[in-house]
Design a protein around this motif. Structure first.
Motif, PDB file in Angstrom:
ATOM      1  N   TYR A  40      -1.317  -8.362   4.842  1.00 58.38           N
ATOM      2  CA  TYR A  40      -0.639  -8.256   3.547  1.00 58.38           C
ATOM      3  C   TYR A  40      -0.142  -6.825   3.371  1.00 58.38           C
ATOM      4  N   LYS A  41       1.111  -6.603   3.664  1.00 56.51           N
ATOM      5  CA  LYS A  41       1.687  -5.251   3.627  1.00 56.51           C
ATOM      6  C   LYS A  41       1.638  -4.635   2.233  1.00 56.51           C
ATOM      7  N   TRP A  42       1.655  -5.452   1.190  1.00 55.06           N
ATOM      8  CA  TRP A  42       1.687  -4.934  -0.168  1.00 55.06           C
ATOM      9  C   TRP A  42       0.413  -4.160  -0.514  1.00 55.06           C
ATOM     10  N   ILE A  43      -0.685  -4.435   0.169  1.00 56.01           N
ATOM     11  CA  ILE A  43      -1.935  -3.704  -0.088  1.00 56.01           C
ATOM     12  C   ILE A  43      -1.759  -2.229   0.291  1.00 56.01           C
ATOM     13  N   GLY A  44      -1.081  -1.981   1.403  1.00 56.53           N
ATOM     14  CA  GLY A  44      -0.820  -0.607   1.811  1.00 56.53           C
ATOM     15  C   GLY A  44       0.061   0.124   0.817  1.00 56.53           C
ATOM     16  N   TRP A  45       1.055  -0.585   0.267  1.00 59.13           N
ATOM     17  CA  TRP A  45       1.943   0.032  -0.720  1.00 59.13           C
ATOM     18  C   TRP A  45       1.203   0.347  -2.016  1.00 59.13           C
ATOM     19  N   ILE A  46       0.269  -0.510  -2.395  1.00 60.12           N
ATOM     20  CA  ILE A  46      -0.530  -0.239  -3.597  1.00 60.12           C
ATOM     21  C   ILE A  46      -1.410   0.997  -3.372  1.00 60.12           C
ATOM     22  N   GLY A  47      -1.983   1.110  -2.186  1.00 53.34           N
ATOM     23  CA  GLY A  47      -2.783   2.292  -1.865  1.00 53.34           C
ATOM     24  C   GLY A  47      -1.953   3.561  -1.889  1.00 53.34           C
ATOM     25  N   LEU A  48      -0.734   3.488  -1.336  1.00 55.78           N
ATOM     26  CA  LEU A  48       0.164   4.637  -1.363  1.00 55.78           C
ATOM     27  C   LEU A  48       0.540   5.001  -2.791  1.00 55.78           C
ATOM     28  N   LEU A  49       0.782   4.004  -3.622  1.00 55.09           N
ATOM     29  CA  LEU A  49       1.117   4.245  -5.021  1.00 55.09           C
ATOM     30  C   LEU A  49      -0.056   4.905  -5.755  1.00 55.09           C
ATOM     31  N   ALA A  50      -1.267   4.468  -5.477  1.00 53.28           N
ATOM     32  CA  ALA A  50      -2.449   5.054  -6.116  1.00 53.28           C
ATOM     33  C   ALA A  50      -2.600   6.527  -5.728  1.00 53.28           C
ATOM     34  N   ILE A  51      -2.391   6.844  -4.455  1.00 52.31           N
ATOM     35  CA  ILE A  51      -2.472   8.236  -4.006  1.00 52.31           C
ATOM     36  C   ILE A  51      -1.389   9.066  -4.671  1.00 52.31           C
ATOM     37  N   LEU A  52      -0.184   8.516  -4.787  1.00 50.95           N
ATOM     38  CA  LEU A  52       0.916   9.225  -5.428  1.00 50.95           C
ATOM     39  C   LEU A  52       0.617   9.512  -6.898  1.00 50.95           C
ATOM     40  N   VAL A  53       0.058   8.532  -7.607  1.00 50.93           N
ATOM     41  CA  VAL A  53      -0.279   8.716  -9.029  1.00 50.93           C
ATOM     42  C   VAL A  53      -1.320   9.819  -9.192  1.00 50.93           C
ATOM     43  N   VAL A  54      -2.347   9.815  -8.359  1.00 50.13           N
ATOM     44  CA  VAL A  54      -3.386  10.846  -8.442  1.00 50.13           C
ATOM     45  C   VAL A  54      -2.800  12.217  -8.133  1.00 50.13           C
ATOM     46  N   ALA A  55      -1.937  12.298  -7.116  1.00 49.74           N
ATOM     47  CA  ALA A  55      -1.329  13.583  -6.760  1.00 49.74           C
ATOM     48  C   ALA A  55      -0.470  14.121  -7.902  1.00 49.74           C
TER      49      ALA A  55
END
Length: 67
Positions: A40-55
């Motif tokens: 499920y590729k969307w899981i990786g995108w959600i993780g990337l989005l979470a890292i971006l929000v924290v940054a």
């Protein structure tokens, strides 16, 4: 892993057991999560989005502190 080391204190057998258990659990969880990300590729995108929000939040909070 650091929590296990702190909680074990001077009990070396408990420390060794906790560290071995932590390594096994981390390896198992990493394998499972990597299989999910491959499927499920969307899981990786959600993780990337979470890292971006924290940054962005960290950068924003630093700007507010220094201004």
């Amino acid at each position: 892993v650091l929590g296990v080391a702190g909680a074990a204190g001077d009990h070396y057998l408990l420390l060794i057991f906790g560290l071995i258990l932590s390594i096994i659990l981390m390896a198992t969880a990493a394998t499972l999560i990597s299989k999910w990300i491959k499927e499920y590729k969307w899981i990786g995108w959600i993780g990337l989005l979470a890292i971006l929000v924290v940054a962005v939040e960290l950068i924003y909070s630093d700007i507010i502190i220094f201004v």
